[in-house]
Scaffold this motif. Structure first.
Motif, PDB file in Angstrom:
ATOM      1  N   THR A 207    -103.835  45.403 -60.243  1.00  0.00           N
ATOM      2  CA  THR A 207    -103.199  46.698 -59.989  1.00  0.00           C
ATOM      3  C   THR A 207    -101.885  46.410 -59.261  1.00  0.00           C
ATOM      4  O   THR A 207    -101.893  45.859 -58.169  1.00  0.00           O
ATOM      5  CB  THR A 207    -104.105  47.583 -59.117  1.00  0.00           C
ATOM      6  N   ALA A 208    -100.779  46.747 -59.913  1.00  0.00           N
ATOM      7  CA  ALA A 208     -99.469  46.424 -59.353  1.00  0.00           C
ATOM      8  C   ALA A 208     -98.981  47.566 -58.474  1.00  0.00           C
ATOM      9  O   ALA A 208     -98.967  48.722 -58.894  1.00  0.00           O
ATOM     10  CB  ALA A 208     -98.476  46.157 -60.477  1.00  0.00           C
ATOM     11  N   LEU A 209     -98.594  47.248 -57.248  1.00  0.00           N
ATOM     12  CA  LEU A 209     -98.023  48.226 -56.332  1.00  0.00           C
ATOM     13  C   LEU A 209     -96.512  48.045 -56.322  1.00  0.00           C
ATOM     14  O   LEU A 209     -96.019  46.935 -56.221  1.00  0.00           O
ATOM     15  CB  LEU A 209     -98.555  48.027 -54.905  1.00  0.00           C
ATOM     16  N   MET A 210     -95.790  49.164 -56.398  1.00  0.00           N
ATOM     17  CA  MET A 210     -94.325  49.091 -56.434  1.00  0.00           C
ATOM     18  C   MET A 210     -93.699  49.935 -55.336  1.00  0.00           C
ATOM     19  O   MET A 210     -94.097  51.070 -55.103  1.00  0.00           O
ATOM     20  CB  MET A 210     -93.806  49.576 -57.801  1.00  0.00           C
ATOM     21  N   VAL A 211     -92.705  49.364 -54.685  1.00  0.00           N
ATOM     22  CA  VAL A 211     -91.851  50.105 -53.755  1.00  0.00           C
ATOM     23  C   VAL A 211     -90.428  50.009 -54.289  1.00  0.00           C
ATOM     24  O   VAL A 211     -89.988  48.951 -54.717  1.00  0.00           O
ATOM     25  CB  VAL A 211     -91.955  49.551 -52.317  1.00  0.00           C
TER      26      VAL A 211
ATOM     27  N   GLU B  45    -100.202  45.396 -67.380  1.00  0.00           N
ATOM     28  CA  GLU B  45    -100.139  46.613 -68.187  1.00  0.00           C
ATOM     29  C   GLU B  45     -99.354  47.663 -67.397  1.00  0.00           C
ATOM     30  O   GLU B  45     -99.693  47.931 -66.239  1.00  0.00           O
ATOM     31  CB  GLU B  45    -101.548  47.151 -68.422  1.00  0.00           C
ATOM     32  N   ARG B  46     -98.329  48.266 -68.016  1.00  0.00           N
ATOM     33  CA  ARG B  46     -97.539  49.249 -67.275  1.00  0.00           C
ATOM     34  C   ARG B  46     -98.396  50.370 -66.693  1.00  0.00           C
ATOM     35  O   ARG B  46     -98.146  50.850 -65.583  1.00  0.00           O
ATOM     36  CB  ARG B  46     -96.431  49.846 -68.140  1.00  0.00           C
ATOM     37  N   SER B  47     -99.447  50.774 -67.416  1.00  0.00           N
ATOM     38  CA  SER B  47    -100.303  51.870 -66.933  1.00  0.00           C
ATOM     39  C   SER B  47    -100.997  51.500 -65.617  1.00  0.00           C
ATOM     40  O   SER B  47    -101.451  52.381 -64.891  1.00  0.00           O
ATOM     41  CB  SER B  47    -101.339  52.223 -67.990  1.00  0.00           C
ATOM     42  N   ARG B  48    -101.063  50.195 -65.304  1.00  0.00           N
ATOM     43  CA  ARG B  48    -101.734  49.753 -64.078  1.00  0.00           C
ATOM     44  C   ARG B  48    -100.761  49.537 -62.929  1.00  0.00           C
ATOM     45  O   ARG B  48    -101.120  48.971 -61.901  1.00  0.00           O
ATOM     46  CB  ARG B  48    -102.535  48.481 -64.342  1.00  0.00           C
ATOM     47  N   LEU B  49     -99.530  49.990 -63.143  1.00  0.00           N
ATOM     48  CA  LEU B  49     -98.561  49.939 -62.039  1.00  0.00           C
ATOM     49  C   LEU B  49     -98.567  51.284 -61.310  1.00  0.00           C
ATOM     50  O   LEU B  49     -98.592  52.345 -61.939  1.00  0.00           O
ATOM     51  CB  LEU B  49     -97.143  49.666 -62.556  1.00  0.00           C
TER      52      LEU B  49
ATOM     53  N   ILE C 180     -96.035  43.923 -56.087  1.00  0.00           N
ATOM     54  CA  ILE C 180     -97.073  42.973 -55.659  1.00  0.00           C
ATOM     55  C   ILE C 180     -98.381  43.296 -56.363  1.00  0.00           C
ATOM     56  O   ILE C 180     -98.707  44.478 -56.563  1.00  0.00           O
ATOM     57  CB  ILE C 180     -97.227  42.956 -54.118  1.00  0.00           C
ATOM     58  N   MET C 181     -99.103  42.254 -56.771  1.00  0.00           N
ATOM     59  CA  MET C 181    -100.339  42.456 -57.526  1.00  0.00           C
ATOM     60  C   MET C 181    -101.299  41.309 -57.250  1.00  0.00           C
ATOM     61  O   MET C 181    -100.909  40.141 -57.313  1.00  0.00           O
ATOM     62  CB  MET C 181     -99.995  42.514 -59.007  1.00  0.00           C
ATOM     63  N   LEU C 182    -102.557  41.644 -56.974  1.00  0.00           N
ATOM     64  CA  LEU C 182    -103.596  40.629 -56.829  1.00  0.00           C
ATOM     65  C   LEU C 182    -103.997  40.143 -58.205  1.00  0.00           C
ATOM     66  O   LEU C 182    -104.193  40.954 -59.106  1.00  0.00           O
ATOM     67  CB  LEU C 182    -104.832  41.214 -56.140  1.00  0.00           C
TER      68      LEU C 182
ATOM     69  N   THR D  40    -104.082  48.314 -51.324  1.00  0.00           N
ATOM     70  CA  THR D  40    -105.233  48.212 -52.212  1.00  0.00           C
ATOM     71  C   THR D  40    -105.880  46.838 -52.083  1.00  0.00           C
ATOM     72  O   THR D  40    -105.266  45.888 -51.594  1.00  0.00           O
ATOM     73  CB  THR D  40    -104.852  48.469 -53.686  1.00  0.00           C
ATOM     74  N   ASP D  41    -107.140  46.758 -52.559  1.00  0.00           N
ATOM     75  CA  ASP D  41    -107.796  45.460 -52.728  1.00  0.00           C
ATOM     76  C   ASP D  41    -108.223  45.292 -54.180  1.00  0.00           C
ATOM     77  O   ASP D  41    -109.028  44.435 -54.503  1.00  0.00           O
ATOM     78  CB  ASP D  41    -109.007  45.322 -51.785  1.00  0.00           C
ATOM     79  N   ARG D  42    -107.661  46.133 -55.061  1.00  0.00           N
ATOM     80  CA  ARG D  42    -108.023  46.084 -56.474  1.00  0.00           C
ATOM     81  C   ARG D  42    -107.164  45.052 -57.199  1.00  0.00           C
ATOM     82  O   ARG D  42    -105.942  45.135 -57.159  1.00  0.00           O
ATOM     83  CB  ARG D  42    -107.804  47.451 -57.129  1.00  0.00           C
TER      84      ARG D  42
END
Ligand code: ZN
Length: 251
Positions: free
Chosen positions: A101-105, A61-65, A248-250, A96-98
């Motif tokens: 939840t997508a982390l972007m650089v 979901e884009r909102s979770r990036l 990156i996303m778990l 994060t450990d969630r």
């Protein structure tokens, strides 16, 4: 959207980790076409459409990036439920450990770095250009993961995305002196009166000093300036350009 997966991180399972290219989006020149940054002068609607395309490609979901307002600092933010797409922090690393939840650089010559520890189930995304590398943003992020999630540095698998290489990144003598003073002479290349810096050499040296060997790191060995046909390059594209991203996303 055209993406390049991290073979090392993807092989471990439980995580999605990849880098985008400049292809497969809707932005117009000079942001053609998959620019993901709002701050570079591109049409906001096009940037948003590119984010939606990427979210669909990777299945989130884009909102979770969560992305960053990057400032070439050593500031690290731990992502919790209060942070989302609409509330980017000023920083240069996210951890994060969630799950989901997508982390972007984002980057255009700087090195985008993704970190994953399958044991503590923690991830990180780091923006490291010359300034960030000099400040030690990568080792500091690893220490932050250790403190927050009990991540053992030696368990981490790390992926470096495309960045400007020592072939193209010319620096002035003052920055070269600074690199030498910090102990990174091995990252400098002298060519007659010119000096070039290889930021990845600094980053790999820092990892090595933490006991993280090169086989735990996969590097997209593409210079963004040499390959500005595939990636955005701040230098090769005369500063007016888009940004690719590492995500990156778990799972
Ligand atoms: Zn190059």
């Amino acid at each position: 959207m055209k993406i390049v997966a991290s073979p090392l991180l993807s092989s471990l399972g439980g995580v999605t980790a990849c880098f985008t290219t400049r292809h497969g989006g809707v932005s117009r020149p000079p942001y053609t076409s998959a620019n993901l940054a709002f701050h570079v002068g591109d049409a906001a609607a096009d940037v948003l459409a590119n984010h939606d395309l990427l979210a669909r490609t990777l299945g989130y979901e884009r909102s979770r990036l969560v992305y960053m307002r990057q400032i070439h600092s050593d500031r690290i933010v731990r992502v919790d439920e209060t942070v989302n797409f609409d509330t980017p922090s000023e920083c240069d690393a996210l951890i994060t450990d969630r799950p989901e939840t997508a982390l972007m650089v984002m980057s255009a010559d700087c090195t985008p770095i993704l970190l994953y520890d399958p044991l503590s189930r923690a991830i990180g995304a780091v923006h490291a250009g010359r300034a960030g590398a000099f400040l030690g943003i990568l080792p500091k992020t690893i220490r932050a993961m250790e403190a927050a999630f009990a991540t053992a540095p030696e368990n981490l698998r790390i992926s470096f995305g495309p960045s400007i290489g020592g072939c193209c990144y010319e620096i002035n003598t003052q920055i070269a002196a600074e690199a030498e003073a910090l102990g990174y002479r091995n990252a400098l290349r002298f060519e007659e009166k010119r000096v070039f810096l290889d930021v990845n050499t600094i980053l790999l040296t820092q990892l090595n000093e933490m006991g993280i060997s090169e086989e735990r790191v996969d590097v997209v060995r593409a210079c963004t300036a040499c390959r500005s046909d595939t990636y955005f390059s701040y230098r090769a594209d005369a500063q007016k350009t888009g940004r690719i991203a590492g995500v990156i996303m778990l799972r």
